[in-house]
Design a protein around this motif. Structure first.
Motif, PDB file in Angstrom:
ATOM      1  N   LYS A  43       0.844  -1.195   0.000  1.00 22.32           N
ATOM      2  CA  LYS A  43       0.000   0.000   0.000  1.00 22.32           C
ATOM      3  C   LYS A  43       0.882   1.247   0.000  1.00 22.32           C
ATOM      4  CE  LYS A  43      -3.603   2.308   2.680  1.00 22.32           C
ATOM      5  NZ  LYS A  43      -4.455   2.247   3.871  1.00 22.32           N
ATOM      6  N   GLU A  44       1.949   1.216   0.773  1.00 21.64           N
ATOM      7  CA  GLU A  44       2.859   2.357   0.853  1.00 21.64           C
ATOM      8  C   GLU A  44       3.499   2.640  -0.505  1.00 21.64           C
ATOM      9  OE1 GLU A  44       2.941  -0.244   3.055  1.00 21.64           O
ATOM     10  OE2 GLU A  44       1.943   0.834   4.687  1.00 21.64           O
ATOM     11  N   LEU A  47       0.888   4.280  -2.823  1.00 22.27           N
ATOM     12  CA  LEU A  47       0.682   5.685  -2.455  1.00 22.27           C
ATOM     13  C   LEU A  47       1.857   6.547  -2.886  1.00 22.27           C
ATOM     14  CD1 LEU A  47      -0.907   5.288   1.087  1.00 22.27           C
ATOM     15  CD2 LEU A  47      -2.056   5.930  -1.042  1.00 22.27           C
ATOM     16  N   LYS A  51       1.708   9.658  -5.544  1.00 20.25           N
ATOM     17  CA  LYS A  51       2.201  10.977  -5.130  1.00 20.25           C
ATOM     18  C   LYS A  51       3.235  11.494  -6.125  1.00 20.25           C
ATOM     19  CE  LYS A  51       4.533  13.248  -1.274  1.00 20.25           C
ATOM     20  NZ  LYS A  51       5.120  13.058   0.064  1.00 20.25           N
ATOM     21  N   ALA A  64      -0.630  15.199   0.399  1.00 23.53           N
ATOM     22  CA  ALA A  64      -0.537  13.815   0.827  1.00 23.53           C
ATOM     23  C   ALA A  64      -1.339  12.927  -0.105  1.00 23.53           C
ATOM     24  CB  ALA A  64      -1.055  13.663   2.268  1.00 23.53           C
ATOM     25  N   ALA A  65      -0.776  11.785  -0.470  1.00 19.90           N
ATOM     26  CA  ALA A  65      -1.454  10.856  -1.353  1.00 19.90           C
ATOM     27  C   ALA A  65      -2.757  10.363  -0.732  1.00 19.90           C
ATOM     28  CB  ALA A  65      -0.542   9.688  -1.682  1.00 19.90           C
ATOM     29  N   LYS A  66      -2.790  10.254   0.585  1.00 19.32           N
ATOM     30  CA  LYS A  66      -4.005   9.815   1.274  1.00 19.32           C
ATOM     31  C   LYS A  66      -5.142  10.797   0.993  1.00 19.32           C
ATOM     32  CE  LYS A  66      -5.790   8.202   5.718  1.00 19.32           C
ATOM     33  NZ  LYS A  66      -7.099   8.170   5.193  1.00 19.32           N
ATOM     34  N   GLU A  67      -4.854  12.104   1.017  1.00 17.56           N
ATOM     35  CA  GLU A  67      -5.876  13.104   0.708  1.00 17.56           C
ATOM     36  C   GLU A  67      -6.421  12.894  -0.696  1.00 17.56           C
ATOM     37  OE1 GLU A  67      -4.870  17.239   1.226  1.00 17.56           O
ATOM     38  OE2 GLU A  67      -3.608  16.737   2.941  1.00 17.56           O
ATOM     39  N   LEU A  69      -6.457  10.128  -2.474  1.00 15.79           N
ATOM     40  CA  LEU A  69      -7.249   8.909  -2.535  1.00 15.79           C
ATOM     41  C   LEU A  69      -8.599   9.087  -1.827  1.00 15.79           C
ATOM     42  CD1 LEU A  69      -4.558   6.153  -1.944  1.00 15.79           C
ATOM     43  CD2 LEU A  69      -5.704   6.760  -4.077  1.00 15.79           C
ATOM     44  N   ASP A  70      -8.627   9.863  -0.763  1.00 14.91           N
ATOM     45  CA  ASP A  70      -9.885  10.126  -0.078  1.00 14.91           C
ATOM     46  C   ASP A  70     -10.874  10.839  -0.986  1.00 14.91           C
ATOM     47  OD1 ASP A  70      -9.037   8.869   2.206  1.00 14.91           O
ATOM     48  OD2 ASP A  70      -8.448  10.726   3.231  1.00 14.91           O
TER      49      ASP A  70
END
Length: 72
Positions: A43-44, A47, A51, A64-67, A69-70
């Protein structure tokens, strides 16, 4: 060897299946085969690659890649 060949609707070969026991034996005989195996990315790693792609394109400012994907 119990190789199974997959064919498309026209009968053209498109892929093959080798039973895992036979694959393991082939890897013992031919060391380079190990490099051909698909390894699931973490997963890392996914991401990080997303990014890097977003930053490289320069269309969006880095975040942030999480943002990202959200939002998807």
């Amino acid at each position: 060897m119990k190789l199974q060949v997959f064919q498309d609707s026209k009968g053209n070969p498109t892929g093959g299946y080798i039973p895992i026991k036979e694959w393991e034996e082939l890897k013992k005989q031919f060391n380079d085969l190990e490099a051909l195996e698909y390894k699931e990315p973490s997963k890392e790693q996914i991401l990080l690659e997303i990014k890097e792609a977003v930053i490289e394109q320069g269309k969006l400012k880095a975040r942030a890649a999480k943002e990202l994907l959200d939002e998807l």
